[in-house]
Structure formats: C-alpha cells, structure tokens
Design an enzyme around this catalytic site. Structure first.
Site: not given
Length: 414
Positions: A184-186, A216
């Site tokens: 989700g962050d990446l 996200q």
C-alpha cells in the site's frame, strides 16, 4: 517569478537528471520518504524537514548499525539517503514563516499527513501556492484529499483491505493473507513519483504548479490487475488462488529436488520448447494438450499437464533446472532474500549499494532500479542526522544570515 536558490555548495545542482530541482520532504515513515528518496537518487536536492521534538518515527525502526551506545536505523537510511536535514517546529509563526521562505525557492513539497493536517497549520496547498505558484505539492494519504473517507486514519494494511487486494491473496481454503510487504505504501510511492514528475514538467513549461493527490487505496486498486474488469464485465469476485494464476496455466510454483521453482511455459511456443528440453517432445503434439486454450482448462491441466511437469522437475535441483532452462523458457528458482542479494546478477545490475556510516560501519541496501544511460542515479549515500544541515539550508536556500539562524535556534524553532 520565483527566486532561485542562494549559492551554497550543498545546494549546488548535481549532474543527475533532476539536478537543480529542490524538494522539501515533510513526510514520515515510508510512502512519502521513499518518493522523495527516488527524486534524490535522480539528482534532486531533497531537504528532509522534521519536527525537532517528534522526528520521523522511522529513525527508531530496525535493523540498526551500532557504535557503542549509539545506533543508526538501516530502515531510515534506506529511505532517506542523500537528503539534507532540517529540524523545524511548524507550530509557531516563526516556523511557519521559515517553511514559506523555503517554499518560495523550492520546486516540490512532499507530505503524507492525514488530509487537513497542513491546513490546520495554515500551510496547506492553497496557502503555499500563493507563496510559490510554481510549487508542485505532492500529498500522499490513505484515502486521498477528497471524498467522505479522506480524514480516516490509514496504514498500509488499510489500503490492502479497502482496495480489495487483501481479499484476493492467500489460498482458497484459508482466510485471506496480506501481501508480505507494505505494498500500500510502496504503490503510493511509485504513483506519487510519476505524478510529481508529470506536474514538475508542466510547471517548468508553464510556470503553473499543482496539487498531486495520491491515495494508498486508489494505488492498490490500480494494481489489482484484471480483478476490476472481471467484476464489472462478468460479475466475478476475485478470490485467493494461492500460487496459481486465475486462468493462465502452467504459471505457478512447482516443487523440485531441493526447493521450488516458478515455471511459466504457458504459450504454445514455450510449451513446445519445454517439452523438447525435458525429453518429452510428444507432449507438444498430443491432441489433448497441444494448444494453450486446451491447457488452460482446469480439468485437463490437473489431469494431464501438471503431472507431466511434476515429473520433469522431481529429480532435478533448482540450479540444474535453471541451467537447463537457460535463455529458452521462463523457469526461475524461488530464492530467499539472502540468495537474491548475493546473486551475481544482482551485483551486475548494481542493485545492492553501500553507504559508509563511518564508525557505525557500512549499510548495504537496495539500489535504484531506474537505470539512466546519460544521467545515472546516485543511491549509495548516507541519510541525514536530525537537523544536520540547518545552517546550510537556511543560508543557502532561504538566504538567512548567521544572526537570524542563531535566533531561530535559541527560540527552539530549529
């Protein structure tokens, strides 16, 4: 016209493709810091701005390089390499003015606070765009800057859950399993970088900055491959399928003598080549499995194709199978992270770089996957200490003299 940076060696344009671009990084932990780190690797001057009393919590994340009682976070080092450090208290008017003075000469600002946080500080996009109309303001958040969910707190797992990905991952007969990295962050990082570069090009061409709004949850949904159209076209809800593709076969994990390999010889051309390599050329012309569409049929696949492949691999090691496959068919050993790091091919691509932290030792971390032939990235750099470059940044970018900087320090603003 926005004034340019004041001359200072630390702020000099680099040879990178983003040389001369100044980025203010107010973000924390991963999605924002990694986006800013991409820009730093590619030549931008990135200034990491942290609250002096509440710095980026990632500074405390493992693993650690240690020297005596001191430690340096390898996690922080990997996602903040090559940045300059400024500790700045934005709660008071002095701190707000400092940020505005920096914004006046910056090109990009990156933040990943919950929507509304910067507005409450009086430092939201509309305010800062008045200071610098060319500013590219990149805001990465859980649910985005707009919509009824925008103010909800969010983490990586929030995005995996709300974006549909979590429900699709794992095995059919077990509860869903989160993707094993913070996807989700990446994913928001990567879309944030793309959006920032697109907006930066527009600003350089027209003088008009803009808000880059990356969520996200949106990012995860955009990475669910065919799940959305399978639902909207056929009403099919994607479900966990383990190591198997929903319909491409063979395209999965297979056991071998000393572990597992991925094998993806599903096209007719690859299937014929595989049958030749493994000494069963007759399987390529067998009328029951001689076409891709026939092999995609789950009943045919389980009865005829999978047993054949299991026989090919059973007595061969991962290394033997990779050597046999060579450049002909897609067959890859499933490696653990140590094997991946130590693979000679990883070194050939410069995907492990080293940063010298002096008495703390050397931090080996992943490199920059974007390879530019004329302006190569520079990822092998250390991260900043908290507030390390305050004097250089305030003098070189904002044009403050030594007396003004000393006053800010005495008042606890920096």
């Amino acid at each position: 016209m926005t004034p340019g940076p004041i001359a200072h060696p630390l702020l000099a344009a680099t040879a990178g493709s983003l040389g001369g671009v100044v980025v203010l990084d107010l973000s924390r932990v991963l999605a924002g810091p990694y986006a800013a780190q991409f820009l730093a690797d590619l030549g931008a001057t990135v200034i990491k701005i942290e609250n002096p009393s509440d710095p980026d919590v990632a500074r405390g994340f493992p693993p650690y390089l240690r020297h005596g009682d001191e430690e340096v976070s390898g996690y922080y080092g990997q996602y903040n390499r090559g940045k300059l450090g400024l500790a700045l208290d934005l709660a008071g008017e002095d701190g707000k003015q400092v940020l505005k003075d920096l914004v006046a000469r910056a090109d990009v600002l990156v933040e990943n606070f919950r929507p509304g946080t910067m507005d409450k500080l009086g430092l939201g996009y509309e305010v800062l765009a008045e200071v610098n109309p060319r500013l590219v303001y990149t805001a990465i958040s859980g649910y985005g800057q707009t919509g009824s969910r925008s103010r909800r707190p969010a983490f990586d797992n929030t995005a995996q859950a709300a974006g549909g990905l979590w429900s699709m991952n794992g095995y059919a007969d077990q509860p869903p399993v989160r993707v094993g990295v913070t996807i989700g962050d990446l994913s928001a990082t990567l879309f944030g970088v793309v959006g920032t570069l697109a907006a930066l090009r527009h600003a350089e061409r027209t003088g008009q900055g803009q808000l880059v709004d990356v969520a996200q949850v949106d990012s995860i949904m955009a990475m669910t491959e065919t799940a959305v159209v399978e639902y909207t076209v056929d009403g099919k809800v994607a479900a966990p399928a383990g190591n198997e593709h929903a319909w491409v076969r063979p395209y999965q994990l297979f056991p071998c003598a000393d572990g597992q390999v991925f094998f993806g010889g599903y096209t007719d051309k690859l299937w014929r080549a595989s049958c030749e390599l493994f000494g069963t050329p007759e399987a390529a012309t067998d009328p029951e499995i001689d076409t891709m569409r026939k092999r995609f049929d789950i009943e045919v696949y389980e009865r005829r194709v999978r047993p054949l492949i299991l026989g090919w691999f059973a007595d061969r090691t991962r290394a033997e199978l990779e050597k046999l496959a060579g450049d002909v068919i897609p067959l890859t050993a499933v490696k653990n992270i140590g094997e991946a790091v130590d693979d000679p091919g990883t070194a050939e691509r410069e995907m492990i770089v080293e940063a010298d932290y002096g008495e703390f030792g050397t931090l080996r971390m992943f490199g920059q996957p974007i390879k530019l032939s004329a302006t190569p990235a520079t990822p092998a750099r250390i991260a900043n200490r908290l507030g390390e470059h305050a004097d250089a940044v305030l003098a070189g970018l904002a044009g403050y003299d030594a007396q003004r900087i000393a006053g800010l320090r005495e008042r606890g603003v920096i």
